[in-house]
Write an enzyme that holds these catalytic residues in place. Structure first.
Site, short mmCIF file in Angstrom:
data_model
loop_
_atom_site.label_atom_id
_atom_site.label_comp_id
_atom_site.label_asym_id
_atom_site.label_seq_id
_atom_site.Cartn_x
_atom_site.Cartn_y
_atom_site.Cartn_z
N SER A 9 41.57 38.96 35.44
CA SER A 9 41.38 37.70 35.46
C SER A 9 41.74 37.76 37.39
O SER A 9 43.02 38.71 37.96
CB SER A 9 43.06 37.22 35.42
OG SER A 9 43.29 36.65 36.45
N HIS A 34 37.71 35.57 34.32
CA HIS A 34 38.64 35.09 34.13
C HIS A 34 38.81 34.48 36.10
O HIS A 34 40.18 34.91 36.50
CB HIS A 34 39.83 35.04 33.99
CG HIS A 34 40.45 34.24 33.20
ND1 HIS A 34 40.44 33.47 32.08
CD2 HIS A 34 42.21 33.87 34.26
CE1 HIS A 34 41.80 32.31 32.43
NE2 HIS A 34 42.92 32.71 33.24
N ASP A 36 42.15 31.66 38.18
CA ASP A 36 42.90 31.10 37.67
C ASP A 36 43.03 30.20 38.80
O ASP A 36 43.47 30.47 40.13
CB ASP A 36 44.58 31.86 37.94
CG ASP A 36 44.20 32.89 36.11
OD1 ASP A 36 43.95 31.71 35.30
OD2 ASP A 36 44.70 33.77 36.60
N MET A 38 45.83 26.94 40.26
CA MET A 38 46.91 26.60 40.70
C MET A 38 47.04 25.14 41.31
O MET A 38 47.15 25.88 42.45
CB MET A 38 48.36 27.38 40.40
CG MET A 38 47.64 28.77 39.69
SD MET A 38 49.06 30.04 39.56
CE MET A 38 48.60 30.91 38.17
N HIS A 67 40.21 28.69 34.68
CA HIS A 67 41.87 28.18 33.54
C HIS A 67 42.23 27.27 34.76
O HIS A 67 43.05 27.70 35.54
CB HIS A 67 42.90 29.26 33.79
CG HIS A 67 43.80 29.01 33.18
ND1 HIS A 67 44.80 30.47 32.69
CD2 HIS A 67 44.49 28.01 32.48
CE1 HIS A 67 45.73 29.35 32.31
NE2 HIS A 67 45.48 28.18 32.13
N MET A 69 45.40 25.08 36.06
CA MET A 69 46.84 24.70 35.90
C MET A 69 46.99 23.29 37.16
O MET A 69 47.89 24.04 37.63
CB MET A 69 47.91 26.27 36.33
CG MET A 69 47.56 27.31 34.76
SD MET A 69 47.79 29.12 35.13
CE MET A 69 46.34 29.58 35.97
N MET A 138 48.80 30.97 26.13
CA MET A 138 49.53 31.37 27.30
C MET A 138 50.17 32.04 26.40
O MET A 138 51.53 32.26 25.26
CB MET A 138 50.00 30.38 28.21
CG MET A 138 49.08 29.55 28.93
SD MET A 138 47.45 30.41 29.77
CE MET A 138 49.29 31.37 30.83
N PHE A 144 52.15 32.78 37.05
CA PHE A 144 52.24 34.49 38.29
C PHE A 144 51.62 35.29 37.13
O PHE A 144 51.80 34.87 35.84
CB PHE A 144 53.65 34.54 38.64
CG PHE A 144 54.33 33.69 38.98
CD1 PHE A 144 54.23 33.68 40.29
CD2 PHE A 144 55.10 32.29 38.31
CE1 PHE A 144 54.94 32.19 41.09
CE2 PHE A 144 55.60 31.71 39.07
CZ PHE A 144 55.56 31.34 40.55
N GLY A 145 50.91 36.09 37.63
CA GLY A 145 50.91 37.12 36.92
C GLY A 145 51.81 38.14 37.32
O GLY A 145 52.74 38.31 37.91
N ASP A 176 45.99 34.74 27.59
CA ASP A 176 45.74 35.07 28.72
C ASP A 176 47.88 35.23 28.91
O ASP A 176 48.45 34.24 28.50
CB ASP A 176 45.97 33.72 29.88
CG ASP A 176 45.46 34.02 30.51
OD1 ASP A 176 45.97 35.28 31.39
OD2 ASP A 176 45.45 32.54 31.58
N GLY A 177 48.24 36.17 29.49
CA GLY A 177 49.73 36.73 30.09
C GLY A 177 49.57 38.81 29.53
O GLY A 177 50.07 38.38 28.78
N GLY A 178 50.25 39.00 30.03
CA GLY A 178 51.12 40.43 29.38
C GLY A 178 49.68 41.14 29.13
O GLY A 178 50.21 41.87 27.91
N GLY A 198 45.09 40.48 33.85
CA GLY A 198 45.18 40.62 34.91
C GLY A 198 45.81 42.02 36.36
O GLY A 198 45.00 43.73 36.93
N SER A 199 47.27 42.31 35.97
CA SER A 199 47.89 42.95 36.75
C SER A 199 47.16 44.28 36.34
O SER A 199 47.61 45.40 36.86
CB SER A 199 49.28 43.47 36.68
OG SER A 199 49.51 41.34 36.90
C1 DX5 Z 1 48.98 33.27 34.22
C2 DX5 Z 1 47.28 33.36 34.48
C3 DX5 Z 1 46.59 34.73 34.04
C4 DX5 Z 1 47.20 35.54 34.97
C5 DX5 Z 1 47.26 36.65 33.92
O1 DX5 Z 1 49.33 32.05 34.66
O2 DX5 Z 1 46.95 32.12 33.99
O3 DX5 Z 1 45.03 34.42 33.82
O4 DX5 Z 1 46.60 36.16 35.75
O5 DX5 Z 1 47.59 37.81 34.83
P1 DX5 Z 1 48.92 38.62 33.87
O6 DX5 Z 1 47.29 39.95 33.28
O7 DX5 Z 1 48.49 39.69 34.90
O8 DX5 Z 1 49.52 38.43 33.09
ZN ZN Z 2 45.05 32.18 33.09
#
Ligand code: DX5
Ligand code: ZN
Length: 220
Positions: A9, A34, A36, A38, A67, A69, A138, A144-145, A176-178, A198-199
């Site tokens: 991401s 990916h 994002d 927002m 994606h 949002m 999700m 947020f990442g 997606d996420g964590g 992402g992170s």
């Molecule tokens: C969150 C995003 C994710 C985000 C994931 O709203 O949709 O795609 O970038 O980031 P990590 O992998 O750091 O949780």
């Molecule tokens: Zn995403």
């Protein structure tokens, strides 16, 4: 077993060195980008919009997985198609006429994805699953990442896998996420096809190595 995909991401990339980070993903074992988007309304954060995606697609050499949002995503389907999105994912919670939205995405030549917030039950897709190319589950609240993974996701993925099999649908399951090397294998074992990270990728000391680790774990 079919191949499992890794989608870094870009939200966690260094925006001042975006081209460098995109080239890294181009050279890595990752499968998709990916992206994002927002709007500060559907989620309490603003990321970036069309001009930045345009800059990304100038360098990215892999599938672009967008994606959205945002509220009322129908307004931007054509825009994201023109920008070169291969997959366009909208939120179930943001669509009053989801079936129409899915048809509109496909009519623009893109694959149609639906994302579900952590509180949204899988059964809301009972009547649309055969029209969906990708379900984005999700595993954090979007916006947020860097948030921690919600454990109930495993249960949702198994339920979704069951729904897809029962209906003879073809949708891929994306998480997606964590996502980290701690949960990647269990997620795939529960039925996931695509892992967004992402992170965990961009904040690691060796992102190339982190991506290939995730890819190997997902396909082990
Ligand atoms: C969150 C995003 C994710 C985000 C994931 O709203 O949709 O795609 O970038 O980031 P990590 O992998 O750091 O949780
Ligand atoms: Zn995403």
């Amino acid at each position: 077993m079919s191949s499992k995909f890794i989608a870094p991401s870009l939200l966690a990339a260094d925006f001042a060195n975006l081209q460098r980070d995109i080239e890294m993903v181009n050279q890595s074992d990752a499968d998709w980008f990916h992206v994002d988007i927002m709007d500060g309304v559907f989620v309490p954060n603003i990321s970036f919009g069309a001009p930045v995606l345009q800059a990304i697609t100038r360098h990215a050499k892999k599938i672009i997985d967008v994606h959205l949002m945002i509220v009322d995503p129908d307004r931007y389907i054509h825009t994201f198609a023109k920008l070169g999105s291969n997959i366009l994912t909208v939120h179930y919670e943001a669509c009053t006429h989801l079936h129409r939205t899915l048809q509109a995405i496909k009519a623009e030549g893109m694959q149609a994805g639906v994302a579900l917030n952590p509180h949204t039950n899988i059964n809301v897709l009972e009547d649309t699953i055969n029209d969906i190319d990708l379900v984005c589950v999700m595993s954090v609240n979007p916006g947020f990442g860097g948030q921690s993974f919600i454990d109930n996701t495993y249960h949702k993925v198994s339920q979704l896998k069951e729904l897809i099999t029962r209906k003879g649908a073809k949708a891929l399951i994306e998480i997606d996420g964590g996502v980290t090397n701690k949960n990647a294998k269990s997620l795939v074992d529960s039925g996931a096809d695509v892992l967004v990270a992402g992170s965990f990728v961009f904040k690691s000391s060796n992102p190339l190595h982190t991506i290939s680790d995730l890819k190997n774990l997902a396909n082990s």
